[in-house]
Every structure is written in C-alpha cells, then in structure tokens.
Design an enzyme around this catalytic site. Structure first.
Site, PDB file in Angstrom:
ATOM      1  N   SER A 175     -43.650   6.563 -16.075  1.00 38.94           N
ATOM      2  CA  SER A 175     -43.955   8.079 -16.327  1.00 38.94           C
ATOM      3  C   SER A 175     -45.362   8.115 -15.259  1.00 38.94           C
ATOM      4  O   SER A 175     -45.803   9.220 -15.078  1.00 38.94           O
ATOM      5  CB  SER A 175     -44.573   8.255 -17.748  1.00 38.94           C
ATOM      6  OG  SER A 175     -43.496   8.288 -18.534  1.00 38.94           O
ATOM      7  N   SER A 214     -43.288  11.190 -16.760  1.00 36.68           N
ATOM      8  CA  SER A 214     -43.538  12.457 -17.345  1.00 36.68           C
ATOM      9  C   SER A 214     -45.099  12.884 -17.141  1.00 36.68           C
ATOM     10  O   SER A 214     -45.701  14.099 -17.613  1.00 36.68           O
ATOM     11  CB  SER A 214     -43.466  12.386 -18.946  1.00 36.68           C
ATOM     12  OG  SER A 214     -44.350  11.327 -19.595  1.00 36.68           O
ATOM     13  N   LYS A 240     -53.968  14.056 -18.570  1.00 34.75           N
ATOM     14  CA  LYS A 240     -52.830  14.520 -19.268  1.00 34.75           C
ATOM     15  C   LYS A 240     -52.945  14.948 -20.557  1.00 34.75           C
ATOM     16  O   LYS A 240     -53.771  14.641 -21.151  1.00 34.75           O
ATOM     17  CB  LYS A 240     -51.842  13.074 -18.974  1.00 34.75           C
ATOM     18  CG  LYS A 240     -50.333  13.326 -19.393  1.00 34.75           C
ATOM     19  CD  LYS A 240     -49.830  12.096 -19.407  1.00 34.75           C
ATOM     20  CE  LYS A 240     -48.092  12.298 -19.701  1.00 34.75           C
ATOM     21  NZ  LYS A 240     -47.398  10.963 -19.753  1.00 34.75           N
TER      22      LYS A 240
END
Length: 517
Positions: A220, A196, A114
C-alpha cells in the site's frame, strides 16, 4: 547556466534589499515559479531563513495548487479534506521562528495524512468510507503528535482505497465511496494509480504538498510510490507506532513516508520514530531506531555494497501487467554496477512462490476493524461489521459501486478468529517462510546488503516478514508510465536501504514532475 537554488535565494534577497517593497513583490513572483520545480525540505528551510517566503505563504501556495489540479483541471481526487486550521498553524510557526527559533527541519513544512490516521482537530477519519465520514478522532495518532512536535503543518487528509482494499475484491485501487477515484498525474485515467495509500502518493507526485504519510499492510506504500514516481518507505513493523490509526491487521500494518526525494523521506522517517506504550510493536525498536536518518545519505553508498537481484516473478507480471520494463530494469542494474556495487543476478528466495495463506490479514482484519468500530462514539451510524454492511446497503447508490463481498465474507467468520487453528498456523508459517526461508535466507546465503525487486513484487514477502523496503523512481516507459524499483532488507535495516536508495537516486536522477495541460 541555471543558477543553483542557494544562489537564487541570494539574488532574491538582494532584490528585496535593493528595491524595497517592489523587490518583495518581485521576489514573491519569482519564488512562485521556483516552487513549481518541486523544492526539497532543505531548500524551503533556506528560503524561510532568508525570509524569501513564510510557512503561511507556502501553505497558501499548496492550497492554490490543490484547487487547480486536484479539485479541478485534471481533477486528481487525491485529497479528501483540508485542515481549516492549516493557515493559522503556519502563522503560529512563522511567529515562533522569529521569536523562539526553529524546532528542526520540519518546522513550517506542510504534510498530508492518509484518511485512516486520526487527528484531534476539525478533520475527520473515515478510512475512505461514507459511514465514518463524520468521525472525528478523540486524540491525535502517536505519529501526528510527533509531527506537531516537529513543527509540521498538518495540511489535510488524502483519499485511499476504501478500507485499505478490504471492502471488495473488484474495487479499483485508489477508489473510495467517500472520495471517488484517485488518478495518476502522469496519465489521469490511463495509468494504474496503485493502492491503497494512493492519495498520499499522488499528492506528493503532483506537488500538492511537500510530503505525506501513508500506511501499508501489503504494497500500500510501495505500489503507489512506484506507480507515481515518488519515494516511499515501508518501515519495519514497529519502527513507527500504529496507535491512532484505523487498524486492518495487527501483524503487518505500518505507517510510512512519501516524498519526492530520498533525503526528504529520510527526514520525515526520523521524525516519526519512537517507542509508544500504546503499541507493543514499537518496544523492540528501542536502540534500533534513529531520529535522524540523514546520516545515511551517502552519494557513494553503493560502493562495495552487495545487492541481489530478484527477477523470478510470475510470467503475468512480466508479460501482462504493464508494470515491467526490461530496458529500464537493466539500466538500474547498470547504474548500481557503475557506482561500485557488486550485483548478484537471479538470486533465489525459496519461499517466494509458495501459496501464501491469507488467513492472517483476513482473520486479523475481522478482529482489528471490529474492535475499532465497537469503540466508536455512539452518535456514529456503525459499530460493527454487520452494521457497516447494513449502512452500505441502505446507501447502495453511493457506497456499493464495487459491492462489499469482502466485508460480507469476514462478517460470516466466528468472533474468536484469533484462536482459530487456521489463523494460528497461517501466522506461524508466514513468519517462518518470509523470514527464515525468505528474506533472511537470501541475505545470508548470498551475503547481501539488500535485495533489489522490480516495482513492488517483493511487497508480500516483506510484509509478512514485517521487514522494510524503500521504493525509488527508476525512469519512465515509452508511453510515459512511471517505473520504480524497491530495495528490501531485514528488520531495522532502514539506514542501509536509505543509503543505497539515495546513492542510486543521485546517480540516476530519474524523477521528473508530471506535466499538466
């Protein structure tokens, strides 16, 4: 009857030996077709060992898929950057395999990170922002060091909801000004993609990598895992170090793995654990963490387990969100019972519906992100929340598609946020109501091994408690949208959750790869 993977490898080896160079060429063509069927870490390692494929060739294969499906074709937009050293790293690991042996199960296996996880290489760490798109980490995050030591190939960085959904209350999940909108591979532009850690989940779901790392403050990891039909593990806060990761909260942040199977997620999880002197949250994990979670992979792990079903979410979730499917959820419960689990229906969690204060994530993000920005190199354009707001306004056309009302709100908070009475009371209440009057209460009252939630509705109470959950695929709705469930437990119960998730996965075998036209 379709031959097993092991038999296929033997056939390919025989082809290579019998036909020489022609056999090698045929072997590569056949193996590329096999790769499309989403091979696991163990299957890839078997192919490495049999010299059917190399790590370099595997990296090239994924780069080809990224070019076809992520950056063109359906244009999933899950990946922000490719590591320019990935091929060289893979070549080095191939050479090491021949000359010195194998480091472990992740030797030569590609992984994506990420965009809030720092790496000391040619890639950048921007947390989805344009302001930090040229920020290069001064050192590897602790978990990146662990991955490199294990022999994984850092393939690239994935898109994410900008600032982990801390930018704007109207920002769509999976969108960042740095990378645009990530799409769900099961229905690009049609199905919710989750956030996210969206890019990490989508890349795994679309077979653009073997595995990926995301982070979670609240939902997330669990949300994109259930939306994209992959396995996601949100660990106990402190099981995996957060040092070297752009911080959003001190209390709730944790990294975690994405994979297409519980086995691969368990292998990856074990490679990431360890006490880090730079992250005090990890101190308590000593003696409670494992470097190998595969010992919990028991196909009969549901036998005798007591699982409480929580199905008291809001009416909006059941009737309006489009994320719930009663038939699929009941089939999950049926599978659990068929595998010998004792299922307790409609358990209660006293604090679940309380009006949770958002003081902890709001005040901590003000403090944590502010500290992070203030320590960035001088050549970068922002070093405070106010400078970030000004940068975005100066580049409004590219940065403010959804505005920045959350940034502006936090900028107005006092600097001594962590001494604010509202914050301190919120933190104490969060821990009490999520633990003693929440997860731990239900586990003790009903004598449970775990709690089952449809999709990710238990994410908030587990996040505030700092407790683990595992999300696993649980079928597909009539319109093709993925459905998933999560198993949640108390602190450091990852082994139990993996055992239950694996047993369910092996019994149900729900996951299907997305089909690209």
């Amino acid at each position: 009857m379709v031959p097993s993977f092991a038999r296929t490898v033997l056939l390919l080896q025989s082809c290579m030996i019998t036909l020489g160079e022609w056999g090698k060429k045929i072997m590569k063509l056949l193996f590329n077709e096999i790769l499309n069927d989403e091979l696991t870490i163990k299957e890839i390692q078997a192919a490495f060992e049999a010299e059917v494929i190399t790590s370099k060739e595997l990296v090239l294969y994924y780069l080809d898929r990224i070019a076809k499906y992520d950056q063109s074709g359906p244009k999933l937009n899950s990946i922000l950057e490719i590591n320019p050293d990935a091929i060289f790293i893979a070549e080095g690991l191939d050479h090491e395999r021949k000359t010195r042996g194998v480091r472990g199960p992740l030797h030569g296996i590609p992984v994506l990170l990420k965009d809030n996880i720092e790496t000391n290489d040619h890639m950048h760490t921007g947390a989805g922002t344009l302001a930090l798109e040229r920020h290069s980490g001064a050192k590897d995050a602790f978990l990146v060091e662990k991955l490199r030591e294990a022999g994984a190939v850092i393939l690239g960085k994935t898109n994410m909801t900008e600032l982990a959904n801390g930018m704007s209350t109207t920002m769509w999940a999976g969108y960042s000004s740095r990378g645009g909108q990530t799409l769900n591979p099961y229905g690009p532009g049609e199905f919710f993609v989750g956030g996210s850690s969206t890019g990490s989940a989508v890349a795994v779901a679309a077979n653009l990598t073997v595995m990926a790392i995301g982070t979670e403050t609240d939902a997330s990891i669990l949300s994109p895992a259930t939306q994209n039909s992959v396995v996601g593990i949100k660990p106990t806060v402190g099981l995996i170090s957060r040092s070297g990761i752009v911080p959003f909260t001190y209390t709730q942040d944790t990294p975690g793995p994405f994979a297409r199977t519980v086995t691969d997620a368990a292998i990856l999880l074990g490679a990431l654990t360890g006490v880090d002197q730079a992250d005090p949250a990890t101190y308590k994990s000593e003696g409670l963490s494992f470097q190998d979670y595969t010992s919990f992979l028991d196909p009969e792990g549901l036998e005798g387990a007591r699982i409480g079903v929580f199905n008291h979410a809001s009416e909006d979730y059941y009737k309006e969100s489009g994320e719930y499917d009663e038939d699929l959820f009941q089939r999950v419960i049926g599978t659990l019972r068929n595998k010998g689990a004792e299922v307790i229906d409609k358990i209660d969690i006293p604090s679940f519906h309380r009006e949770w204060s958002w003081g902890v994530p709001i005040y901590e993000m003000k403090h944590a992100l502010g500290n992070y920005l203030s320590r960035l190199p001088s050549h970068l354009p922002v070093h405070s929340d106010k400078e970030l707001i000004h940068f975005n306004k100066s580049n409004e056309e590219n940065t403010l598609k959804y505005g920045q009302n959350m940034l502006e709100y936090r900028a107005g908070l006092p600097h001594n946020t962590l001494a604010n009475p509202e914050y301190l009371q919120a933190k104490l209440q969060d821990l009490y109501f999520s633990q003693e009057q929440g997860i731990d209460f239900a586990l003790k009252k009903f004598n449970l091994d775990a709690i089952l939630f449809p999709s990710y509705i238990g994410s908030t109470i587990s996040a505030k408690a700092g407790y683990p959950s595992i999300a696993v695929p649980a079928g597909y709705m009539k319109n093709g949208r993925p459905f998933g469930v999560t198993f949640a437990g108390s602190a450091f119960s990852e082994g139990t959750l993996i055992k239950l998730g694996y047993s369910f996965e092996q019994a149900a075998k729900h996951r299907k790869p997305p089909v690209f036209k």
